[in-house]
Motif scaffolding. Sequence first.
Motif, short mmCIF file in Angstrom:
data_model
loop_
_atom_site.label_atom_id
_atom_site.label_comp_id
_atom_site.label_asym_id
_atom_site.label_seq_id
_atom_site.Cartn_x
_atom_site.Cartn_y
_atom_site.Cartn_z
N LEU A 1 -15.40 -17.91 -19.11
CA LEU A 1 -15.71 -16.49 -18.95
C LEU A 1 -14.59 -15.76 -18.21
CD1 LEU A 1 -17.80 -14.22 -19.29
CD2 LEU A 1 -18.80 -14.93 -17.10
N ALA A 2 -14.06 -16.37 -17.16
CA ALA A 2 -13.01 -15.73 -16.37
C ALA A 2 -11.76 -15.49 -17.20
CB ALA A 2 -12.68 -16.58 -15.15
N ASN A 3 -11.35 -16.48 -17.96
CA ASN A 3 -10.11 -16.33 -18.73
C ASN A 3 -10.29 -15.41 -19.93
OD1 ASN A 3 -7.77 -18.07 -17.68
ND2 ASN A 3 -9.52 -19.42 -17.46
N LEU A 4 -11.45 -15.43 -20.56
CA LEU A 4 -11.68 -14.49 -21.65
C LEU A 4 -11.73 -13.06 -21.13
CD1 LEU A 4 -14.36 -16.37 -23.82
CD2 LEU A 4 -11.90 -16.11 -24.26
N THR A 5 -12.34 -12.87 -19.97
CA THR A 5 -12.37 -11.54 -19.35
C THR A 5 -10.97 -11.09 -18.99
OG1 THR A 5 -14.59 -11.94 -18.46
CG2 THR A 5 -13.30 -10.18 -17.44
N ASN A 6 -10.19 -12.01 -18.43
CA ASN A 6 -8.82 -11.68 -18.04
C ASN A 6 -7.98 -11.29 -19.25
OD1 ASN A 6 -6.95 -11.74 -15.65
ND2 ASN A 6 -5.80 -13.06 -17.04
N ALA A 7 -8.16 -12.04 -20.35
CA ALA A 7 -7.41 -11.72 -21.57
C ALA A 7 -7.81 -10.35 -22.12
CB ALA A 7 -7.65 -12.80 -22.62
N ARG A 8 -9.08 -10.04 -22.03
CA ARG A 8 -9.56 -8.77 -22.57
C ARG A 8 -9.08 -7.59 -21.73
NH1 ARG A 8 -13.15 -7.38 -26.31
NH2 ARG A 8 -14.23 -5.38 -26.19
N LEU A 9 -8.98 -7.78 -20.41
CA LEU A 9 -8.58 -6.69 -19.51
C LEU A 9 -7.07 -6.56 -19.34
CD1 LEU A 9 -11.26 -7.04 -16.68
CD2 LEU A 9 -11.22 -5.41 -18.58
N ALA A 10 -6.32 -7.53 -19.91
CA ALA A 10 -4.86 -7.48 -19.78
C ALA A 10 -4.32 -6.17 -20.36
CB ALA A 10 -4.23 -8.67 -20.50
N GLY A 11 -3.47 -5.53 -19.62
CA GLY A 11 -2.92 -4.24 -20.04
C GLY A 11 -3.74 -3.07 -19.55
N THR A 12 -4.98 -3.33 -19.13
CA THR A 12 -5.85 -2.28 -18.59
C THR A 12 -5.95 -2.40 -17.07
OG1 THR A 12 -7.15 -2.25 -20.62
CG2 THR A 12 -8.15 -1.24 -18.67
N VAL A 13 -6.23 -3.61 -16.60
CA VAL A 13 -6.29 -3.90 -15.17
C VAL A 13 -5.04 -4.69 -14.81
CG1 VAL A 13 -7.60 -4.99 -13.32
CG2 VAL A 13 -8.80 -3.94 -15.25
N PRO A 14 -4.27 -4.28 -13.79
CA PRO A 14 -3.04 -4.99 -13.42
C PRO A 14 -3.31 -6.45 -13.08
CG PRO A 14 -3.15 -2.86 -12.31
CD PRO A 14 -4.48 -3.06 -12.96
N ALA A 15 -2.36 -7.30 -13.44
CA ALA A 15 -2.51 -8.73 -13.18
C ALA A 15 -2.63 -9.01 -11.69
CB ALA A 15 -1.33 -9.49 -13.77
N THR A 16 -1.94 -8.23 -10.87
CA THR A 16 -2.02 -8.43 -9.42
C THR A 16 -3.44 -8.21 -8.91
OG1 THR A 16 0.27 -7.70 -9.18
CG2 THR A 16 -1.08 -7.72 -7.20
N ARG A 17 -4.11 -7.20 -9.44
CA ARG A 17 -5.48 -6.94 -9.01
C ARG A 17 -6.41 -8.07 -9.45
NH1 ARG A 17 -7.84 -1.25 -10.67
NH2 ARG A 17 -6.06 -0.67 -9.36
N MET A 18 -6.22 -8.57 -10.67
CA MET A 18 -7.06 -9.68 -11.14
C MET A 18 -6.80 -10.93 -10.31
SD MET A 18 -8.89 -8.34 -13.46
CE MET A 18 -9.66 -9.77 -14.21
N LEU A 19 -5.56 -11.12 -9.88
CA LEU A 19 -5.23 -12.26 -9.00
C LEU A 19 -5.99 -12.16 -7.68
CD1 LEU A 19 -3.47 -14.75 -8.36
CD2 LEU A 19 -1.70 -13.16 -7.54
N LEU A 20 -6.04 -10.95 -7.12
CA LEU A 20 -6.77 -10.75 -5.87
C LEU A 20 -8.27 -10.94 -6.05
CD1 LEU A 20 -4.82 -7.69 -4.41
CD2 LEU A 20 -4.85 -10.02 -3.50
N ILE A 21 -8.79 -10.49 -7.18
CA ILE A 21 -10.23 -10.69 -7.45
C ILE A 21 -10.54 -12.19 -7.52
CG2 ILE A 21 -12.05 -10.39 -9.17
CD1 ILE A 21 -10.77 -7.68 -9.85
#
Length: 395
Positions: A264-284
């Motif tokens: 779930l985490a990686n599919l969500t990350n792939a879907r949000l790529a380009g919309t939510v910055p990778a740095t923010r997802m790293l902090l989450i």
Amino acid sequence: MFARDRLSPGLLAVLSFLAAVGPFATDMYLASFTSIAADLGAAPSSVQLTLTAFLIGMGLGQLLLGPLSDQCGRRPVLVIALAVFAASSIAMVFAPNIAVFVALRAVQGISGSAGVVVSRAIAVDLTQGADAIRAISLIAMFVGLGPLLAPPVGGAILTLGDWRAVLATLAAIATAMFALALILVPESLPREHRTSSGVRTALRGFGKLLANRRFLLLSCVFGLGFGSMMAYISASPFVGQAVLGMPPLLYSLAFAAGAFAMILANLTNARLAGTVPATRMLLIGSGLSLAAGATLTTAALTDALSPPLFIVCAFALTGGTGLIMSNASALALSLAETSRGAGSALLGASQFAVGGLASPLVGAWGEHTALPMSLFVLTATTLGGIGALLYRRGA
């Protein structure tokens, strides 16, 4: 055969499969340790050495094969290494004694490391920006699922056969990996983009990356994230069943929750790529993992740990780890434009260095307390969170 700046879904699936070789081969035979010791007349510590040899091989192999792929191209390094991996996996099925077993595991680790380090480099060669994050997220998902799925798969095979049947299954997987690499994986690094050959060139590449504080921070965050999950994986059988008294079915559900969280985490990350910055997802991801570590430690200290809380923490920890590994690796490899093989090697070395420490440390205090596991997870997630914050601040 050159890829033309395109990472197709089929190729991404193959690279993800190849990248899972290390974690899967690490954990698939863990349930067979007792049988191996009895059949080969070896001490338990000698059988444990087979795991150590593999982990050391994986770490050293990545440091060797990553820069080599920068110099010689991705495809020849990957194909030759996986051929050796398949051959050593087949030979291991017929190991006559523990000394041969240990030696073959070292060879298997060195050669199998190509699946991890070169696959990641190929994916970033053929993508950029949000596409790179999506690709790395899916590869990280398979890498993370390896330690979660391999033990129950190996245990299931062991119920139907013996430990050699488990190794025969791994040999079949290794052979399939070699065949896929030979037939389907193209060259992604043109000659004009390769580095000059030689040990000095490789060392300079490593030195340049390690001198980059942002790359170094991300490597540490990546390794600490994986290490925290490995602490949970290695200790969870004892914590779940011996400490919490979970029946096999409930314990299996806890493991399944972790696997689902990783997906779930990686599919969500792939879907949000380009919309939510990778740095923010790293902090989450760091925040989720830290919350899990803090909750586990508090519950262990106060004797409040229960099966439902354990499952919730496993879900948060593995989900957070999925976000950490995918975003940290994508951000780090974006900083290694001319030496992605070396960059991928350093990421992998940090992963197996911290992950290799997890198992002996969490088992140092015996099998009847959750405190060693929870403290390791808390320490790793705290340090990883600090690293993520420092990276965000531009350190």
